[in-house]
Design an enzyme around this catalytic site. Structure first.
Site, mmCIF file in Angstrom:
data_model
loop_
_atom_site.group_PDB
_atom_site.id
_atom_site.type_symbol
_atom_site.label_atom_id
_atom_site.label_comp_id
_atom_site.label_asym_id
_atom_site.label_seq_id
_atom_site.Cartn_x
_atom_site.Cartn_y
_atom_site.Cartn_z
ATOM 1 N N ALA A 116 -8.469 -4.005 -1.434
ATOM 2 C CA ALA A 116 -7.429 -4.091 -2.464
ATOM 3 C C ALA A 116 -6.100 -3.670 -1.854
ATOM 4 O O ALA A 116 -6.056 -3.031 -0.792
ATOM 5 C CB ALA A 116 -7.766 -3.203 -3.657
ATOM 6 N N LYS A 117 -5.030 -4.046 -2.504
ATOM 7 C CA LYS A 117 -3.704 -3.582 -2.123
ATOM 8 C C LYS A 117 -2.787 -3.800 -3.314
ATOM 9 O O LYS A 117 -2.969 -4.723 -4.106
ATOM 10 C CB LYS A 117 -3.167 -4.345 -0.908
ATOM 11 C CG LYS A 117 -1.865 -3.797 -0.338
ATOM 12 C CD LYS A 117 -2.062 -2.429 0.315
ATOM 13 C CE LYS A 117 -2.807 -2.520 1.628
ATOM 14 N NZ LYS A 117 -2.763 -1.254 2.407
ATOM 15 N N GLY A 118 -1.801 -2.937 -3.444
ATOM 16 C CA GLY A 118 -0.861 -3.084 -4.545
ATOM 17 C C GLY A 118 0.422 -2.353 -4.257
ATOM 18 O O GLY A 118 0.587 -1.730 -3.204
ATOM 19 N N ASP A 157 0.424 4.588 0.824
ATOM 20 C CA ASP A 157 0.774 3.507 1.744
ATOM 21 C C ASP A 157 2.274 3.625 2.023
ATOM 22 O O ASP A 157 2.879 4.661 1.743
ATOM 23 C CB ASP A 157 0.403 2.153 1.119
ATOM 24 C CG ASP A 157 0.200 1.056 2.148
ATOM 25 O OD1 ASP A 157 1.149 0.785 2.907
ATOM 26 O OD2 ASP A 157 -0.887 0.464 2.194
#
Length: 427
Positions: A116-118, A157
């Site tokens: 996942a990434k956001g 991040d």
């Protein structure tokens, strides 16, 4: 020094997008495996893309609305896992590519997660602390239905840190009516974070560099190392390699670097962090640019700053014997081809910097088991996990005569394919 050869299609740097690169690497590895077209089609696309509006009241009383994203790629091996970033470049496409990368990275390390990434489209330097907290808490609320300790676990991040995820955890917990430390990883230890998380990506880069030197009949003692990007990853890798006897001859930050052929005093140099330019004040025989650092004649080159710094244009001039990727995506597809033709091994990011997600997994386990680990336990477990992953890739490199990057994707896709076959397609 020689490395294994394969025959990839010729590529150029022109118009290479992160998602195109991710899909190219998927297709290249799939050629070596018996995966159905249906499986590959699922892996080419995210499982879910969420776009949200995140309004906040600025300090001056005005209301501003920011765009936020969360992309979940593939959960066949477990809950989604990946960072959340605050940066002007955040987009659905970027998050999709990075979520795919996390899927492969977790599978390479044999962690029970999908990718996942956001993030939010914002320059965090334009926000004060109160505004950043507001933004994070509202983002947590907007994502509350799609995240959770058994659904999707964010982490710090670019542009975010342990305080950011602590706010995220608190906002989520308040709405759930109970403290839920497992909703995020990378938290302060005071609220359930783990020792060793911040330095873990740099530690894993150093471990992999050491193993690569040994594999190619080198010796860590006296090996020359150049590190582009003296932030959290690069600085921790450099310090550990220095402590093992390597000679770190060059390091750089965003403004340029320093070089000393006899070896820098790494322990005396502070990491880049959020401040730039301190390397220029370090007493060193030579100042050099980031571009020049990449072309130094060293045993190990560690690009640990940003993506796409090793390109078709500069790859012919790189003189390092081994490249270990500390940043995500520092090598373009075209540069990869050049390095393969020149017999320069490139140890890929999805192995080398996987210490971060691996120690995040340890943090997640500590929440489940309600028991904290010491720093020594974390470092010992990380060492064991990295060596297991290295041996898995080494076996594919030797058995299939492929590059280290393709070997990593073969390992990842094999494990994902096994999980898909075991679970089947619902309904």
């Amino acid at each position: 020094m020689s490395t294994q050869k394969e025959s990839p299609e010729q590529a150029t740097d022109e118009d290479e997008s992160p998602i195109a690169t991710a899909r190219h690497q998927l297709e290249q590895a799939a050629e070596h495996l018996d995966l159905s077209e249906g499986m590959l089609e699922q892996l080419r696309h995210p499982s879910k893309t969420v776009e949200v509006s995140v309004p906040i009241r600025r300090t001056d009383g005005s209301v501003e609305v920011f765009n936020g994203y969360r992309v979940q790629h593939f959960e066949v091996r477990g809950p989604y896992k990946g960072g959340m970033r605050y940066h002007p470049s955040v987009s659905a496409e970027e998050c999709t590519a990075l979520a795919m990368l996390m899927t492969w990275k977790c599978a390479v390390m044999d962690l029970p997660f999908g990718g996942a990434k956001g993030g939010i489209v914002v320059d965090p330097s334009t926000l004060d602390a109160q505004e950043t907290e507001q933004l994070t808490r509202r983002f947590a609320e907007e994502l509350r239905e799609v995240v959770g300790p058994t659904k999707d676990i964010p982490a710090p991040d670019m542009g975010t840190d342990e305080q950011t995820v602590a706010w995220f955890m608190d906002a989520y917990s308040m709405q759930e009516g109970e403290t839920v430390p497992g909703i995020v990883t990378g938290k302060p230890t005071a609220v359930g974070g783990t020792h060793g998380r911040e330095e873990a990506p740099g530690r894993s880069v150093a471990i992999v560099a050491r193993e690569a030197l040994d594999y190619y009949d080198g010796n860590i003692d006296g090996a020359t190392v150049a590190v582009q990007g003296f932030g959290a990853v690069g600085a921790n890798a450099a310090r550990l390699l220095d402590s093992w006897g390597a000679s770190v001859v060059a390091v750089s930050d965003v403004d340029g670097g320093i070089y000393d052929e006899s070896g820098l005093d790494i322990e005396s140099i502070s990491a880049d962090g959020d401040e730039h330019g301190q390397l220029g004040a370090v007493d060193a025989p030579r100042q050099l640019s980031n571009a020049e650092l990449l072309e130094l004649d060293v045993d190990v080159l560690i690009p640990a700053a940003v993506g796409n710094v090793l390109t078709e244009e500069n790859a012919p001039d790189v003189q390092a014997s081994i490249i270990v990727e500390g940043a995500n995506g520092p090598t373009t597809t075209a540069a990869d081809t050049v390095f393969e033709e020149r017999d320069i091994p490139v140890i890929p990011d999805i192995l080398a910097n996987a210490g971060g997600v691996t120690v995040s997994y340890f943090e997640w386990l500590q929440h489940i088991n309600r028991r904290s680990w010491s720093r020594e336990e974390v470092n010992d477990e990380l060492e064991a996990e990295m060596l297991d992953a290295w041996e898995a890739l080494q076996a594919e490199v030797e058995d299939r005569d492929v590059t280290w990057r393709t070997a990593a994707y073969i390992v990842a896709l094999s494990r994902i394919g096994d999980a898909m076959n075991a679970r089947g397609l619902w309904p």
